[in-house]
Design a protein around this motif. Structure first.
Motif, PDB file in Angstrom:
ATOM      1  N   PRO A   1      -5.736   2.704   0.281  1.00  0.00           N
ATOM      2  CA  PRO A   1      -5.426   1.682  -0.723  1.00  0.00           C
ATOM      3  C   PRO A   1      -6.272   1.792  -1.985  1.00  0.00           C
ATOM      4  O   PRO A   1      -5.767   1.558  -3.089  1.00  0.00           O
TER       5      PRO A   1
ATOM      6  N   SER B   1      -1.154  -5.356   0.493  1.00  0.00           N
ATOM      7  CA  SER B   1      -0.081  -5.752  -0.420  1.00  0.00           C
ATOM      8  C   SER B   1       0.493  -7.122  -0.065  1.00  0.00           C
ATOM      9  O   SER B   1       1.230  -7.719  -0.858  1.00  0.00           O
ATOM     10  N   ARG B   2       0.137  -7.606   1.130  1.00  0.00           N
ATOM     11  CA  ARG B   2       0.644  -8.906   1.579  1.00  0.00           C
ATOM     12  C   ARG B   2      -0.493  -9.885   1.864  1.00  0.00           C
ATOM     13  O   ARG B   2      -0.365 -10.783   2.690  1.00  0.00           O
ATOM     14  N   GLU B   3      -1.602  -9.694   1.174  1.00  0.00           N
ATOM     15  CA  GLU B   3      -2.766 -10.544   1.409  1.00  0.00           C
ATOM     16  C   GLU B   3      -2.482 -12.003   1.061  1.00  0.00           C
ATOM     17  O   GLU B   3      -3.146 -12.909   1.581  1.00  0.00           O
TER      18      GLU B   3
ATOM     19  N   SER C   1      -4.910   4.660  -3.962  1.00  0.00           N
ATOM     20  CA  SER C   1      -3.642   4.233  -4.567  1.00  0.00           C
ATOM     21  C   SER C   1      -3.881   3.377  -5.802  1.00  0.00           C
ATOM     22  O   SER C   1      -3.202   3.521  -6.824  1.00  0.00           O
ATOM     23  N   TYR C   2      -4.882   2.483  -5.709  1.00  0.00           N
ATOM     24  CA  TYR C   2      -5.217   1.622  -6.840  1.00  0.00           C
ATOM     25  C   TYR C   2      -5.652   2.453  -8.041  1.00  0.00           C
ATOM     26  O   TYR C   2      -5.207   2.218  -9.180  1.00  0.00           O
TER      27      TYR C   2
ATOM     28  N   LEU D   1      -2.317  -0.201   3.251  1.00  0.00           N
ATOM     29  CA  LEU D   1      -1.423  -0.468   2.122  1.00  0.00           C
ATOM     30  C   LEU D   1      -0.494  -1.639   2.424  1.00  0.00           C
ATOM     31  O   LEU D   1      -0.272  -2.513   1.575  1.00  0.00           O
TER      32      LEU D   1
END
Length: 469
Positions: free
Chosen positions: A459, A194-196, A462-463, A190
């Motif tokens: 992730p 989120s910081r890709e 979560s999506y 996660l």
């Protein structure tokens, strides 16, 4: 459409097959890179007389060839991509047992077998998902949560000793640690995904992926470091002939093909999750930790294993490792094939290759003749790929066994770090460094490493939770 040339079809398949060797053997290079590049160059190629159909054939053949050859760096170098991460530990185990060449041959057989087995699933899966896909899409959260529950629940029980309360805790301690590992890696996933946008590749070869530093650390570098600590070495003799029963081979091909064919229809679910499901059918702890060779005592009359704590279980564990290699290869190849089927039936793209084919041709252009030629290209690319994969596997072992294993592992570790830095930048290297010790946790917890796939599963869950609510 203009008249189709059989010669150009052959050249297109050959070009895609050769690109698949490159993308399969070079960690960090994926079929999506070539697919996007071909889409970008398609107008220029069209001006030179290369019809979009032939470009699509190159992309499709590349995708199939890649699924054959990408097992090789996972087995020999411990360098996984998103589709072969779970193959690193069983593959590396077979390499250290002198069965690296056999592992590659089994992988090639699994991929080739899945090409034909997938055809058996073609009609029933097309009818089923064509009718029920909207309902399945709405239930993805529950499907994924069920997968997580089954995976954790299947972890072994601990020994029950002492008082009743403490005995209950001991019984479920490994399941609790499996859940803990899933959550740790899931939170890491996660955080990373989120910081890709912070990825700044030095070499900009397509879109940078967070999977590279995550999986290289969790499943690649972590295993190499453990191998260094355990004093392992590559045996001089290499087994290349099949020593796996026909029953296990057929079961591996069938389960891998079925799992890969199923997940190809599901949004956000990669073939790595299908590999996780396949692992539930392999009834042995093929992905548990190796331990120091001096920790195990051989049974009289049996050779001493360099990897396992109970030599009586060596044979069963090796058999399961081999079957899993067959299965995961079947997963990847059938997933690539059914990515095309999903595009045809439900009009959805599930991979970069299918996005590229759809952009170049459009699904409305895919008539019966073109579809049949696509499947013919798949068969031809698979045929080429089978023989080249076996040949590379046989020769790679002979070359690697001449190199000091400690130096080899150290060199690969440095190579992985450099590769991550070049393709994802400083932030990717930071994620790689964090992921590596976390990837070593299953070895100390004595639980299956497959629980670390929480890095992708959480992730994705979560999506879909955000999508549902």
């Amino acid at each position: 459409m203009e008249e189709i040339s059989l010669f150009l079809i052959f050249l297109s398949v050959l070009a895609g097959y050769l690109l698949g060797i490159v993308s399969g053997l070079l960690p960090g290079v994926h079929t999506n890179n070539f697919a996007l590049a071909l889409v970008a160059f398609s107008p220029f190629l069209a001006e030179k007389g290369v019809a979009p159909f032939y470009i699509a054939l190159i992309i499709l053949s590349n995708a199939v060839s890649h699924t054959f050859h990408d097992i090789i760096p996972s087995v020999f170098l411990g360098a996984p991509d998103g589709d072969t991460a779970l193959a690193v530990l069983p593959g590396h185990r077979l390499l250290l047992e002198g069965a690296g060449a056999e592992a590659i041959r089994l992988s090639a057989l699994g991929s080739a077998g899945s090409v034909f087995t997938s055809m058996l699933f073609l009609l029933p899966f097309s009818l089923f998902f064509g009718a029920f896909y909207p309902y399945i899409q709405d239930s993805m959260v529950w499907i994924l949560l069920t997968i997580v529950f089954i995976t954790i629940a299947s972890e072994k029980n601990g020994e029950v000793e002492g008082k009743k309360g403490l005995g209950l805790l001991a019984k479920y301690k490994y399941k609790a640690m499996a859940l803990l590992l899933f959550l740790i890696t899931g939170i890491l996933g996660l955080f990373a995904f989120s910081r890709e946008d912070l990825l700044t590749p030095i070499i900009n070869f397509g879109e940078a992926s967070m999977l590279l530093p995550l999986l290289s650390g969790l499943f690649g570098a972590s295993q190499l470091i453990i191998s260094l600590f355990t004093g392992s070495e590559i045996p001089e003799k290499s087994i290349s002939k099949f020593e796996l029963s026909r029953k296990r081979i057929l079961r591996g091909v069938f389960t891998g093909s079925a799992a890969g064919s199923l997940v190809a229809w599901l949004p956000g679910v990669s073939s790595s999750i299908a590999a996780l499901l396949v692992g539930l059918f392999v009834r042995s702890d093929f992905d548990r930790r190796p331990i120091k060779k001096e920790d195990s005592e051989p049974v009289p009359g049996e050779r001493k294993s360099s990897l396992f704590s109970d030599s009586r279980a060596d044979h069963q564990t090796l058999e399961s490792s081999k079957e899993f290699i067959v299965s995961i290869s079947g997963v990847n190849t059938s997933n690539a094939i059914f990515g095309l089927v999903a595009l045809l039936i439900i009009g959805k793209t599930r991979s970069g290759a299918m996005v590229a084919i759809n952009d170049i041709l459009g699904i409305e252009s895919l008539g019966f003749q073109i579809i049949m030629l696509f499947f013919a290209a798949i068969l031809l690319s698979a045929l080429f790929s089978y023989f080249s994969t076996v040949w590379i596997g046989n020769n790679a072992h002979h070359m690697l066994r001449k190199i000091d294993y400690t130096k080899l592992c150290t060199g690969v570790l440095i190579g992985l770090a450099v590769m991550v830095y070049l393709f994802t930048g400083l932030f990717g290297l930071f994620i790689f460094i964090i992921s590596t010790p976390i990837g070593m946790l299953p070895s100390f917890m004595n639980i299956r490493k497959s629980h670390a796939m929480g890095v992708i599963l959480l992730p994705v869950i979560s999506y879909f939770l955000q999508y549902s609510f």
